[in-house]
Design an enzyme around this catalytic site. Structure first.
Site, PDB file in Angstrom:
ATOM      1  N   ARG A 119       0.850  -1.187   0.000  1.00 26.27           N
ATOM      2  CA  ARG A 119       0.000   0.000   0.000  1.00 26.27           C
ATOM      3  C   ARG A 119       0.891   1.244   0.000  1.00 26.27           C
ATOM      4  O   ARG A 119       2.100   1.140   0.106  1.00 26.27           O
ATOM      5  CB  ARG A 119      -0.952   0.000   1.198  1.00 26.27           C
ATOM      6  CG  ARG A 119      -0.267   0.133   2.534  1.00 26.27           C
ATOM      7  CD  ARG A 119      -1.307   0.341   3.644  1.00 26.27           C
ATOM      8  NE  ARG A 119      -0.680   0.231   4.953  1.00 26.27           N
ATOM      9  CZ  ARG A 119      -1.336   0.288   6.098  1.00 26.27           C
ATOM     10  NH1 ARG A 119      -2.645   0.427   6.102  1.00 26.27           N
ATOM     11  NH2 ARG A 119      -0.702   0.191   7.254  1.00 26.27           N
ATOM     12  N   CYS A 123       4.538   8.388  -4.947  1.00 26.55           N
ATOM     13  CA  CYS A 123       5.480   9.470  -4.664  1.00 26.55           C
ATOM     14  C   CYS A 123       4.643  10.719  -4.417  1.00 26.55           C
ATOM     15  O   CYS A 123       3.798  11.052  -5.248  1.00 26.55           O
ATOM     16  CB  CYS A 123       6.392   9.667  -5.873  1.00 26.55           C
ATOM     17  SG  CYS A 123       7.087  11.332  -5.962  1.00 26.55           S
ATOM     18  N   ASN A 157      -4.367   8.768   4.690  1.00 25.09           N
ATOM     19  CA  ASN A 157      -4.198   7.920   5.876  1.00 25.09           C
ATOM     20  C   ASN A 157      -2.737   7.915   6.282  1.00 25.09           C
ATOM     21  O   ASN A 157      -1.856   7.678   5.457  1.00 25.09           O
ATOM     22  CB  ASN A 157      -4.627   6.476   5.577  1.00 25.09           C
ATOM     23  CG  ASN A 157      -4.729   5.639   6.838  1.00 25.09           C
ATOM     24  OD1 ASN A 157      -5.569   5.915   7.693  1.00 25.09           O
ATOM     25  ND2 ASN A 157      -3.870   4.652   6.975  1.00 25.09           N
ATOM     26  N   GLU A 158      -2.467   8.217   7.528  1.00 24.25           N
ATOM     27  CA  GLU A 158      -1.105   8.127   8.077  1.00 24.25           C
ATOM     28  C   GLU A 158      -0.051   8.576   7.067  1.00 24.25           C
ATOM     29  O   GLU A 158       0.772   7.771   6.602  1.00 24.25           O
ATOM     30  CB  GLU A 158      -0.815   6.703   8.543  1.00 24.25           C
ATOM     31  CG  GLU A 158      -1.642   6.295   9.732  1.00 24.25           C
ATOM     32  CD  GLU A 158      -1.142   5.026  10.412  1.00 24.25           C
ATOM     33  OE1 GLU A 158      -0.447   4.232   9.758  1.00 24.25           O
ATOM     34  OE2 GLU A 158      -1.456   4.831  11.600  1.00 24.25           O
ATOM     35  N   CYS A 166      10.711  10.082  -0.416  1.00 25.83           N
ATOM     36  CA  CYS A 166      10.905   9.478  -1.732  1.00 25.83           C
ATOM     37  C   CYS A 166      12.096  10.192  -2.381  1.00 25.83           C
ATOM     38  O   CYS A 166      12.270  11.390  -2.196  1.00 25.83           O
ATOM     39  CB  CYS A 166       9.633   9.665  -2.560  1.00 25.83           C
ATOM     40  SG  CYS A 166       9.808   9.164  -4.279  1.00 25.83           S
ATOM     41  N   GLU A 313      -7.347   5.725  15.702  1.00 27.30           N
ATOM     42  CA  GLU A 313      -7.076   4.288  15.626  1.00 27.30           C
ATOM     43  C   GLU A 313      -6.278   3.846  16.834  1.00 27.30           C
ATOM     44  O   GLU A 313      -5.375   4.551  17.303  1.00 27.30           O
ATOM     45  CB  GLU A 313      -6.198   3.955  14.408  1.00 27.30           C
ATOM     46  CG  GLU A 313      -6.844   3.992  13.072  1.00 27.30           C
ATOM     47  CD  GLU A 313      -5.829   3.585  11.993  1.00 27.30           C
ATOM     48  OE1 GLU A 313      -4.930   2.761  12.261  1.00 27.30           O
ATOM     49  OE2 GLU A 313      -5.937   4.114  10.884  1.00 27.30           O
ATOM     50  N   TRP A 321       2.008  -6.344  13.083  1.00 26.98           N
ATOM     51  CA  TRP A 321       3.195  -5.895  12.340  1.00 26.98           C
ATOM     52  C   TRP A 321       4.461  -5.838  13.183  1.00 26.98           C
ATOM     53  O   TRP A 321       5.487  -5.402  12.695  1.00 26.98           O
ATOM     54  CB  TRP A 321       2.915  -4.547  11.673  1.00 26.98           C
ATOM     55  CG  TRP A 321       2.134  -3.555  12.494  1.00 26.98           C
ATOM     56  CD1 TRP A 321       0.786  -3.312  12.427  1.00 26.98           C
ATOM     57  CD2 TRP A 321       2.635  -2.667  13.509  1.00 26.98           C
ATOM     58  NE1 TRP A 321       0.417  -2.327  13.320  1.00 26.98           N
ATOM     59  CE2 TRP A 321       1.530  -1.915  13.992  1.00 26.98           C
ATOM     60  CE3 TRP A 321       3.900  -2.426  14.056  1.00 26.98           C
ATOM     61  CZ2 TRP A 321       1.657  -0.949  14.999  1.00 26.98           C
ATOM     62  CZ3 TRP A 321       4.025  -1.463  15.053  1.00 26.98           C
ATOM     63  CH2 TRP A 321       2.914  -0.737  15.508  1.00 26.98           C
ATOM     64  N   LYS A 362      -4.849  -9.846   8.516  1.00 25.19           N
ATOM     65  CA  LYS A 362      -5.852 -10.772   9.062  1.00 25.19           C
ATOM     66  C   LYS A 362      -5.560 -11.165  10.511  1.00 25.19           C
ATOM     67  O   LYS A 362      -6.446 -11.616  11.221  1.00 25.19           O
ATOM     68  CB  LYS A 362      -6.022 -11.997   8.166  1.00 25.19           C
ATOM     69  CG  LYS A 362      -4.776 -12.789   7.880  1.00 25.19           C
ATOM     70  CD  LYS A 362      -5.100 -13.919   6.900  1.00 25.19           C
ATOM     71  CE  LYS A 362      -3.858 -14.616   6.402  1.00 25.19           C
ATOM     72  NZ  LYS A 362      -2.950 -13.716   5.643  1.00 25.19           N
TER      73      LYS A 362
HETATM   74  C1  GLA Z   1      -2.249   1.938  10.706  1.00 28.78           C
HETATM   75  C2  GLA Z   1      -3.154   2.109   9.508  1.00 28.78           C
HETATM   76  C3  GLA Z   1      -4.262   1.110   9.458  1.00 28.78           C
HETATM   77  C4  GLA Z   1      -3.788  -0.248   9.882  1.00 28.78           C
HETATM   78  C5  GLA Z   1      -3.146  -0.173  11.228  1.00 28.78           C
HETATM   79  C6  GLA Z   1      -2.676  -1.502  11.761  1.00 28.78           C
HETATM   80  O1  GLA Z   1      -2.656   2.630  11.794  1.00 28.78           O
HETATM   81  O2  GLA Z   1      -3.680   3.402   9.431  1.00 28.78           O
HETATM   82  O3  GLA Z   1      -4.761   1.088   8.152  1.00 28.78           O
HETATM   83  O4  GLA Z   1      -2.873  -0.719   8.943  1.00 28.78           O
HETATM   84  O5  GLA Z   1      -2.016   0.648  11.135  1.00 28.78           O
HETATM   85  O6  GLA Z   1      -2.082  -1.370  13.015  1.00 28.78           O
HETATM   86 ZN    ZN Z   2       9.294  10.953  -5.477  1.00 29.38          ZN
END
Ligand code: GLA
Ligand code: ZN
Length: 672
Positions: A119, A123, A157-158, A166, A313, A321, A362
């Site tokens: 994901r 860039c 997102n984040e 990059c 979140e 992870w 998952k």
């Molecule tokens: C981040 C992302 C989420 C997910 C979580 C998993 O916070 O924003 O999409 O991947 O990590 O911990």
């Molecule tokens: Zn770049």
């Protein structure tokens, strides 16, 4: 409702507390959507973030949109009273976009182009990405702005999570423009980068590249500027989407930050978006997970300048992870959630609603686990939903802190550059140690940037302030002059904003303020150290990591090394370790080595004077949010004493004097 920022309404005040999480309906069938919506309602979920990774499902090929499934999901949710934090869906571009322009893919420091299939494969400076993202955002905003369940916009997102810098040619071109704007002319850049060194002088901006992999240390100022540029590039993306949304919508805008994340200078992003959100993933295996979590909460409130923020979140239990993914114990998720509320959050959200059955996440916990609704985790989620409805009054109360820790991204980037006296100084560890000490004393603190006003704080702690420009030195000096108490530590005041050493002895612009002159330093190897004591005290403490030769000019010596042992490998030891300087109406303390927690607490107590009282236990978190006192037990069963009769909003009980707290028990007290 209170007005907020640019005049839009802050959804975080007036709605009570939000409760919910990321919801990814594109991974499920229609039947499951209905079950989801019903179970959300049952758990009192009132807000979900939808569409974060839906780009390829919404825009199936260039310009071809499929919104019907999303319409259906959003309506199902609204029927059950679940509102939406609608994502702009730009966090991960679709395969068709990469196929049409492979330079959308980012390039790493070593020149490798990253591939599609995970994901965030974009860039930030790719024009193809930016225009495709812009078109998508516009479509979404026009379609959904009038949807009655829409509460807010979740941009991207984040930012920077996987790719914070990059190094591709798009970025090189943008970097040159950024530098031109920062320096005006090439001579100014050569001066700032000290490029006379190693024959690095540039004749024009077109000769400059990102600090890509090189034979040895790349120019430090080039590296530092690249951190700044990369953070600015991501901010531009946020601004770009926010501007498109604002063109069609008055709904509030946010993006989810990651707390102490190196790639995004959150202080420099203030003003983009309408409120601040946090993703919080402290490691449940860490010794003091609640302190790690609390630090992120306090940082987020500080970035929000004291306004309410949203815990966007967190994991209901384990993430997927880390190498070994620790679970949250029964009750711990609730305790960590209510700690966020105590520290100013007006909502508690999770990643994610339903546990995925396919894909890389998952094994990430979810509010609704693989086992379904008859599970410990879903029951704890329901309980938290109940709790939050009892706390809706808290939403308008604010946290006020009287102590601040300086936290500066520029310093973080600079102090951890290569070719330094030691590569064992980690800014976050230093910050965390002082934060921990304040927590042990029951003191809630803010984090401040060099641009913030310090005058409202009784004390300010500035660990390892390696980079301190003239302006910040002035601000610190007038703070102390006006009666403030400041604590600084070793390897401070070394360089200016260009990473140029401030000459004449360390700590540079802060020499007069601390009343000390440091002529040389000598880093220590792991396992090495030296003994020192407070003047007039026999207790021996240990200095590690760092030693330096400090001459007090006006400061007095509070602690020094023992006569027999030198503080450094130079053999010029017997020097001072802790100093205190009266300056104007205030005081500045200087600590010249790395110390253990017991001595750190002595230093912090000295800094605070007798204005603060130590709380009973470091495992019992006590935080005031306006008229509410949150008491959260992160340790073993313990007695907590109250000063007077108070009502606990969670249990409804009126409590007097002492109450016994089981592990993870929480009280939210209000005067009766
Ligand atoms: C981040 C992302 C989420 C997910 C979580 C998993 O916070 O924003 O999409 O991947 O990590 O911990
Ligand atoms: Zn770049």
């Amino acid at each position: 409702m209170a007005s907020f920022g640019d005049g839009t309404l802050n959804p975080l005040i007036g709605d009570g507390l939000y409760f919910g999480g990321d919801y990814n309906p594109e991974q499920w069938d229609r039947e499951t959507w209905v079950e989801d919506a019903d179970l959300m309602r049952k758990a009192r979920v009132n807000l979900v973030s939808v569409g974060i990774f839906s780009w390829s499902r919404i825009e199936t090929s260039e310009g071809k949109y499929d919104f019907e499934w999303l319409d259906e999901v959003l309506n199902l949710l609204l029927d059950r009273g679940v509102y939406v934090d609608l994502a702009t869906a730009t966090a991960s571009p679709p395969a068709w976009l990469i196929k049409s322009d492979p330079t959308v893919l980012p390039v790493d420091h070593d020149g490798r182009r990253l591939s599609f299939g995970a994901r965030q494969t974009y860039c930030p400076n790719s024009e193809s990405f930016r225009s495709a993202a812009s078109r998508l955002v516009e479509e979404l905003v026009i379609r959904y702005n009038d949807f009655p369940g829409l509460k807010m916009w979740h941009v991207s997102n984040e930012y920077g999570c996987h790719v914070s810098r990059c190094y591709c040619d798009n970025c090189a071109a943008k970097f040159r423009l950024w530098l031109q704007k920062r320096y005006g002319g090439i001579e100014a850049l050569n001066h700032a980068w000290g490029s006379a060194f190693w024959s690095q002088l540039y004749g024009g901006f077109d000769e400059i590249n990102p600090p890509r992999i090189a034979p040895t240390f790349a120019n430090p100022t080039q590296q530092l500027d690249y951190y700044r540029f990369a953070s600015d590039s991501l901010r531009e993306l946020y601004e770009m989407e926010a501007a498109i949304i604002r063109g069609h919508s008055d709904k509030p805008i946010t993006t989810n930050y990651m707390g102490f994340f190196k790639g995004v200078d959150q202080f420099a992003w203030r003003g983009v978006g309408d409120f601040v959100s946090l993703d919080s993933y402290p490691d449940p295996h860490a010794a003091q997970v609640h302190v790690d979590a609390a630090a992120g909460y306090d940082l987020t409130r500080s970035v929000a300048e004291g306004e309410p923020w949203l815990l966007m979140e967190q994991a209901p239990s384990a993430v997927n992870w880390r190498g070994i993914n620790g679970v949250k114990k029964p009750g711990q998720m609730r305790a960590l959630s209510l700690s966020a509320v105590a520290r100013g959050a007006n909502g508690v959200m999770f990643f994610q609603w339903r546990a995925a059955k396919a894909g890389a996440e998952k094994f990430h916990s979810a509010m609704l686990p693989h086992a379904g609704a008859e599970s410990r985790i879903y029951k704890e989620v329901q309980q938290l939903g109940d709790d939050l409805t009892k706390l809706s009054g808290v939403a308008s109360a604010k946290v006020s802190a009287s102590v601040a820790i300086v936290f500066d991204w520029n310093n973080w980037w600079a102090i951890e550059l290569d070719s330094h006296p030691t590569d064992h100084i980690f800014y976050l560890l230093s910050i965390r140690k002082f934060y921990g000490s304040l927590q042990r004393m029951g003191i809630t603190c803010d984090f401040v940037s060099p641009k913030d006003d310090l005058s409202k704080y009784k004390a300010v702690v500035a660990p390892n302030l390696y980079l301190c420009d003239r302006d910040f030195a002035k601000s610190l000096t007038s703070y102390v002059d006006g009666g403030g108490a400041l604590l600084g530590t070793y390897f401070t005041g070394i360089v200016d904003q260009n990473d140029h050493v401030v000459l004449g002895g360390y700590p540079g612009y802060l020499r007069d303020l601390f009343g000390v002159l440091v002529e040389e330093f000598a880093p220590l190897r792991p396992g090495d150290g030296f003994d020192f004591s407070l003047v007039n005290s026999p207790t021996i403490h240990r200095g590690t990591l760092w030693s330096e030769v400090v001459s007090p000019t006006t400061a007095s010596v509070l602690a020094k090394s023992n006569d027999e042992v030198g503080v450094d490998s130079l053999g010029v030891g017997q020097g001072g370790v802790l100093f205190e300087n009266s300056f104007g109406r205030g005081r500045a303390l200087y600590l010249a080595t790395e110390v253990e927690d017991d001595f750190l607490d002595i230093v912090v107590e000295r800094l605070l004077g007798d204005k603060f009282e130590r709380s009973a236990s470091e495992e019992v978190e006590v935080v005031e949010r306006g008229q509410y006192t949150f008491v959260i037990n992160h340790g073993v069963e313990v007695d907590f004493s109250l000063n007077h009769r108070q009502r606990d909003l969670l249990s409804g009980r009126v409590l007097e004097e002492a109450v016994s707290l089981k592990p993870y028990d929480v009280l939210v007290l209000e005067d009766v």
